[in-house]
Design a protein around this motif. Structure first.
Motif, PDB file in Angstrom:
ATOM      1  N   SER A  92      39.476  31.529  34.417  1.00 18.37           N
ATOM      2  CA  SER A  92      39.379  31.607  35.868  1.00 18.37           C
ATOM      3  C   SER A  92      37.990  31.149  36.304  1.00 18.37           C
ATOM      4  CB  SER A  92      39.629  33.032  36.349  1.00 18.37           C
ATOM      5  OG  SER A  92      39.184  33.155  37.678  1.00 18.37           O
ATOM      6  N   THR A  95      36.443  33.684  39.112  1.00 20.12           N
ATOM      7  CA  THR A  95      35.808  34.930  38.701  1.00 20.12           C
ATOM      8  C   THR A  95      34.970  34.753  37.444  1.00 20.12           C
ATOM      9  OG1 THR A  95      37.774  35.536  37.448  1.00 20.12           O
ATOM     10  CG2 THR A  95      37.654  36.353  39.688  1.00 20.12           C
ATOM     11  N   VAL A  99      41.275  34.406  31.664  1.00 22.95           N
ATOM     12  CA  VAL A  99      42.388  35.040  32.368  1.00 22.95           C
ATOM     13  C   VAL A  99      42.941  36.219  31.566  1.00 22.95           C
ATOM     14  CG1 VAL A  99      44.790  34.684  33.054  1.00 22.95           C
ATOM     15  CG2 VAL A  99      43.031  33.013  33.684  1.00 22.95           C
ATOM     16  N   LEU A 281      45.091  41.697  41.277  1.00 19.51           N
ATOM     17  CA  LEU A 281      44.561  40.472  40.671  1.00 19.51           C
ATOM     18  C   LEU A 281      45.316  39.247  41.183  1.00 19.51           C
ATOM     19  CD1 LEU A 281      42.408  40.044  38.415  1.00 19.51           C
ATOM     20  CD2 LEU A 281      44.299  39.874  36.797  1.00 19.51           C
ATOM     21  N   ALA A 282      46.643  39.383  41.242  1.00 17.08           N
ATOM     22  CA  ALA A 282      47.484  38.275  41.688  1.00 17.08           C
ATOM     23  C   ALA A 282      47.211  37.935  43.143  1.00 17.08           C
ATOM     24  CB  ALA A 282      48.957  38.636  41.488  1.00 17.08           C
ATOM     25  N   ARG A 284      44.547  38.498  44.872  1.00 17.10           N
ATOM     26  CA  ARG A 284      43.239  37.879  45.044  1.00 17.10           C
ATOM     27  C   ARG A 284      43.228  36.441  44.536  1.00 17.10           C
ATOM     28  NH1 ARG A 284      38.959  41.099  42.254  1.00 17.10           N
ATOM     29  NH2 ARG A 284      39.134  39.313  40.890  1.00 17.10           N
ATOM     30  N   ALA A 285      43.980  36.203  43.441  1.00 14.66           N
ATOM     31  CA  ALA A 285      44.069  34.854  42.900  1.00 14.66           C
ATOM     32  C   ALA A 285      44.696  33.904  43.918  1.00 14.66           C
ATOM     33  CB  ALA A 285      44.877  34.863  41.606  1.00 14.66           C
ATOM     34  N   ASN A 288      42.095  33.072  46.547  1.00 12.71           N
ATOM     35  CA  ASN A 288      41.017  32.204  46.083  1.00 12.71           C
ATOM     36  C   ASN A 288      41.509  30.870  45.531  1.00 12.71           C
ATOM     37  OD1 ASN A 288      39.374  34.303  46.691  1.00 12.71           O
ATOM     38  ND2 ASN A 288      39.132  35.004  44.575  1.00 12.71           N
ATOM     39  N   THR A 289      42.816  30.619  45.633  1.00  9.34           N
ATOM     40  CA  THR A 289      43.411  29.460  44.962  1.00  9.34           C
ATOM     41  C   THR A 289      42.979  29.418  43.502  1.00  9.34           C
ATOM     42  OG1 THR A 289      42.792  28.372  47.010  1.00  9.34           O
ATOM     43  CG2 THR A 289      44.126  27.104  45.484  1.00  9.34           C
ATOM     44  N   ASP A 290      42.997  30.580  42.869  1.00  9.55           N
ATOM     45  CA  ASP A 290      42.612  30.686  41.469  1.00  9.55           C
ATOM     46  C   ASP A 290      43.852  30.420  40.613  1.00  9.55           C
ATOM     47  OD1 ASP A 290      41.558  31.297  39.045  1.00  9.55           O
ATOM     48  OD2 ASP A 290      40.800  33.282  39.614  1.00  9.55           O
ATOM     49  N   MET A 293      44.386  31.904  36.960  1.00 10.11           N
ATOM     50  CA  MET A 293      44.671  33.330  37.004  1.00 10.11           C
ATOM     51  C   MET A 293      46.111  33.578  37.444  1.00 10.11           C
ATOM     52  SD  MET A 293      43.289  36.209  36.408  1.00 10.11           S
ATOM     53  CE  MET A 293      41.508  36.336  36.640  1.00 10.11           C
ATOM     54  N   LEU A 294      46.522  32.853  38.466  1.00  9.33           N
ATOM     55  CA  LEU A 294      47.870  33.009  39.007  1.00  9.33           C
ATOM     56  C   LEU A 294      48.914  32.685  37.944  1.00  9.33           C
ATOM     57  CD1 LEU A 294      48.771  33.972  41.670  1.00  9.33           C
ATOM     58  CD2 LEU A 294      48.825  31.630  42.518  1.00  9.33           C
TER      59      LEU A 294
END
Lengths: 326, 354
Positions: A92, A95, A99, A281-282, A284-285, A288-290, A293-294
Motif C-alpha cells: 500500500s 499507508t 497489504v 481498512l476497506a 479507507r482504501a 484513498n484510491t488505495d 489494499m482494496l
C-alpha cells in the motif's frame, strides 16, 4: 472425507484465482493513476515515470497480475517504497506498508466481531424460534413473531448510535466499544465488543427466529415425527431430538450464505463504532484510491467466505447422515 | 375363526368385554373452511389375537379412527367424542402421560410409507432401541441387543451390521420390516397397521403380510389392518369393516362380507377389483362419482349421491335419514334395501360378472 476436503480446497483456490484476476483487472483498468497521487502537485514527467516504474505500472496488465500472483509466494521489493515479504498481497503506497501485514493486524478485530455476532445470532435466533414453535399459536409465539419482523426491519447505522447513546452515554451500562485483544484481557474484550455484537446481530437474529420457527413447525408435521409420537416419545424428546435435527439443515444452509452478508455488516458496524477492523481498512482504501489494499481486502474476504462455506458443507454431513461427502 | 360380538353396552361398567371396544366415536377437525366430520358415530370391537381389516377409500376416516385410538390428534383442532376401551382403560379421556406410556408399548402403529415414517437422522438400531429404553427402562446395551433380536425376528439378514445403518441404506421392504420390528419391540397387545403395504411392490407386499400373520400367531397380537385393498383383507383379516364417509357401511367376518356383501358400496368396491378367475372381457366397474366432502356430508345416507338403488330403497329414506347399521351383531350393513332386494341384486351382479 480427506479426498473430499482436498478437492474442495483445490476448487476454492481456482475460484480465488478467478476472483483475484477479475478484481485485479477491474481495479487497475480504471483511469485513476495512483502514481500521480504520489507525485504531488508539481509533477515532473520523469518523476512520474519513475514512480510508475517502481510500482510496476509501466508493464502490461497481465504481467502486473503475474507479478502480484508470484509475490504471494516469493515476496516483492518496491524500490523507493519498501519491502513486501511473502506472502505479499501487494504494497500500500498510501499507508506505506505491506497489504498483508495491515490485514493481519486488523484481522482479529473483524474476526471477533463476526464470530461473536454469529454466536449471538445462532443462540438467540434459534432459541426464540424454538420457543415460538413450542408455543405455536399462543401469545408468546405471536410476540416472538411480531418482534422478529420489527428486528428484521432495523438498520445497523440506526440502531447502533441509538443503543450507544442510551447504553453507553446515558445509562453507562457498558463501556464505549473498542477492541481489546482477547489475549490481553478476555473480560474487557467481551464487554467492549458486546454492543457491536448486539447491533450487528439484531437484523440476523430476527431472521433466524422466523426461520427456526417455520422450520420447526414444518418438521413437527413430518411423518417421522408422528412415528416418534406413536412410539410413545415425550413431546420434549420429539421436539428436541427429532424435529430439531430436520430444522437445522436449512438453517445451516442459510447461515453459510449469511456469513458473507455478516462480513459486509461488519464493515458498517466497524464504521459505526470506530473499530479498526478490516471493514474500516476497506472503507479507507476506497477513500484513498488505495488499490493494492482494496485488492488485498477483497481477496482475503473472498477466501474467508469460500473457506467458511466448505466448513458449512462439512457440518452438513454431521447433521444429515444422508449427505455423503464424496 | 373367532366370532366377534358387535354389541356394546355404552355407559355400563365393563366386565370381561372385547379386547378393544370403540363406542360411538366421532372425530371432528376444525379447519379454516369449517368443521370436518372425519369420523361419525363409529362403533366396533376387536377380540384378542384377531385381525380386523378396515377398508375404505381415501378420506373415509380409516386412519383418523386409528390415530384417535393412539391419541395422536392435535387437541387444539380436534374434537373427539365417544369411548375407546382398551380392556379396562378408557382412552379418549386418558391424560397425556398415560397415553405416552401406552403408545409404542401396549399399542403400536405401522405407517404407510416407511421412508418418510422413519427418522432419516438416526440409525435403525437407535430408533428401535429407544422405544425399548423408554418403556422397559433398558440400558443402551440391552436396547441394542433387543434391536438386533427384533431385526432378526422380522427377517433382516445380518442384523448385527444392519442395526447401525440409516433408513436410507435400507430397501423399501427392509424399511417396512424395520418399522414392524420397531412396532413390536415391546410386544404390544394391539398393532395398528395403516396401509403397511401400499408403498411396496406386490412380492414384498405378500412377504410383509405373511410376516405380520406369523408374528400374530407367535405372540397373540391383535391387529387392525387399514387398507383400501380388499385382496389384502381377504388374505389376512378375520373380520372386516367397510367404512364410508366416516361411518361403518358394512361389517362382518371376511367370509360373510366378501361372499355375501350387503351394502351397495361394498358391491362397488368388489366389482371395481379385477378377479383372476373372471373372464377378461368383463369390464371393471368403478364406483361412480367421488367421495363426499366431509366438511358438508350429504344428508341421509352419505352414499346416496353415488348409489344406483335409491329409487328401489325409497328416496325419502335414502335422502333424508341416516341409516344405522343392522343387525346389531354379526354381519350387518347400513342400507335401506331389504334383505330380499339385496339378495336379488347381488345374484344379478354375480351373473353379470361370471
Amino acid at each position: 472425507m480427506t479426498s473430499y476436503l482436498v478437492r474442495r480446497v483445490a476448487g476454492a483456490l481456482v475460484i480465488l484465482m478467478i476472483i483475484s484476476a477479475i478484481t485485479f483487472y477491474l481495479f487497475y483498468a480504471v483511469p485513476r493513476d495512483p502514481a500521480r497521487a504520489f507525485c504531488g502537485k508539481i509533477c515532473q514527467p520523469e518523476t512520474l515515470a519513475l514512480i510508475r516504474h517502481n510500482l510496476g505500472m509501466d508493464e502490461p496488465l497481465f504481467v502486473q497480475y503475474w507479478h502480484w500472483l508470484a509475490g504471494i509466494f516469493t515476496g516483492r521489493e518496491f524500490v523507493q517504497f519498501g519491502e513486501c515479504p511473502a506472502p505479499c498481497l501487494g504494497y500500500s503506497f498510501a499507508t506505506q506498508e505491506p497489504v498483508f501485514g495491515a490485514i493481519v493486524d486488523r484481522f482479529p478485530v473483524t474476526l471477533s466481531l463476526t464470530l461473536g455476532a454469529s454466536v449471538v445470532i445462532l443462540a438467540f435466533g434459534i432459541m426464540t424460534g424454538m420457543i415460538a414453535a413450542w408455543k405455536v399459536g399462543q401469545p408468546l409465539d405471536k410476540i416472538a413473531s411480531a418482534s422478529s419482523v420489527v428486528g428484521a426491519s432495523l438498520q445497523i447505522y440506526f440502531v447502533g448510535p441509538l443503543l450507544a447513546f442510551y447504553l453507553v452515554d446515558t445509562l453507562q451500562l457498558i463501556p464505549r466499544p473498542s477492541y481489546v485483544p482477547i489475549t490481553e484481557n478476555p473480560v474487557e474484550w467481551f464487554t467492549h465488543l458486546l454492543l457491536p455484537w448486539v447491533v450487528l446481530s439484531i437484523i440476523f437474529t430476527a431472521n433466524y427466529t422466523r426461520m427456526t420457527r417455520s422450520q420447526m413447525v414444518e418438521q413437527l408435521a413430518e411423518d417421522y415425527v408422528r412415528t416418534a409420537r406413536a412410539k410413545g416419545m415425550s413431546s420434549k424428546a420429539v421436539f428436541f431430538r427429532f424435529a430439531w435435527r430436520g430444522a437445522m439443515i436449512p438453517i445451516v444452509t442459510i447461515f453459510g450464505v449469511d456469513l458473507a452478508t455478516l462480513l459486509g455488516g461488519a464493515i458498517i458496524t466497524e464504521q459505526t463504532f470506530s473499530l479498526h477492523g478490516i471493514g474500516e481498512l476497506a472503507v479507507r482504501a476506497v477513500q484513498n484510491t488505495d488499490l493494492p489494499m482494496l485488492l488485498g481486502v477483497t481477496i482475503v474476504g473472498a477466501a474467508a467466505i469460500v473457506l467458511l462455506n466448505i466448513l458449512v458443507d462439512v457440518l452438513y454431513a454431521f447433521i444429515d447422515p444422508r449427505v455423503r461427502l464424496t | 375363526m373367532t366370532t366377534v360380538s358387535w354389541s356394546g353396552e355404552p355407559g355400563t361398567s365393563r366386565g370381561p368385554g372385547p379386547f378393544l371396544s370403540v363406542r360411538d366415536l366421532s372425530v371432528e377437525f376444525s379447519t379454516e373452511d369449517g368443521i370436518v366430520h372425519a369420523v361419525d358415530n363409529l362403533s366396533f370391537d376387536l377380540e384378542k389375537g384377531t385381525t380386523l381389516g378396515i377398508v375404505g377409500e381415501s378420506g373415509s376416516g380409516k386412519s383418523v379412527t386409528n390415530l384417535a385410538i393412539l391419541g395422536l390428534h392435535d387437541p387444539a383442532h380436534t374434537k373427539i367424542s365417544g369411548e375407546i376401551w382398551l380392556e379396562d382403560q378408557e382412552l379418549t379421556s386418558a391424560d397425556g402421560t398415560t397415553m405416552e406410556q401406552l403408545r409404542g408399548n401396549r399399542v403400536a402403529m405401522i405407517f404407510q410409507d416407511p421412508l418418510t415414517a422413519l427418522s432419516p437422522f438416526h440409525t435403525i438400531g437407535r430408533q428401535i432401541g429407544e422405544v425399548y429404553r423408554k418403556h422397559k427402562g433398558a440400558s443402551k446395551k440391552e436396547a441394542r441387543d433387543r434391536a438386533i433380536e427384533m431385526l432378526r425376528r422380522v427377517g433382516i439378514p445380518q442384523p448385527e451390521t444392519r442395526v447401525d445403518h440409516y433408513p436410507h441404506e435400507f430397501s423399501g421392504g427392509m424399511r417396512q420390516r424395520a418399522m414392524i420390528a420397531m412396532a413390536l419391540v415391546c410386544d404390544p397387545d394391539l398393532l395398528i397397521a395403516d396401509e403397511p403395504t401400499t408403498a411396496l411392490d406386490v412380492t414384498v407386499q405378500a412377504q410383509i403380510l405373511d410376516l405380520l400373520k406369523e408374528l400374530q400367531q407367535q405372540f397373540g397380537t391383535s391387529i387392525i389392518l387399514i387398507t383400501h385393498d380388499l385382496g389384502v383383507v381377504a388374505g389376512t383379516a378375520d373380520n372386516v369393516m367397510v367404512m364410508y364417509a366416516g361411518r361403518a357401511a358394512e361389517r362382518g367376518t371376511v367370509r360373510e362380507v366378501l361372499r355375501e356383501p350387503q351394502h351397495p358400496y361394498t358391491w362397488g368396491l368388489l366389482s371395481s377389483m379385477p378377479r383372476l378367475n373372471a373372464s377378461v372381457d368383463v369390464p371393471l366397474t368403478p364406483v361412480r362419482g367421488t367421495p363426499p366432502s366431509l366438511l358438508n356430508p350429504p344428508s341421509g345416507c352419505p352414499f346416496h349421491p353415488r348409489c344406483d338403488y335409491t329409487k328401489l330403497a325409497g328416496p325419502e329414506l335414502c335422502f333424508g335419514q341416516r341409516p344405522s347399521i343392522s343387525p346389531e351383531t354379526g354381519h350387518g350393513d347400513a342400507c335401506y334395501l331389504t334383505l330380499e332386494q339385496k339378495r336379488e341384486l347381488r345374484t344379478a351382479k354375480t351373473e353379470d360378472h361370471a
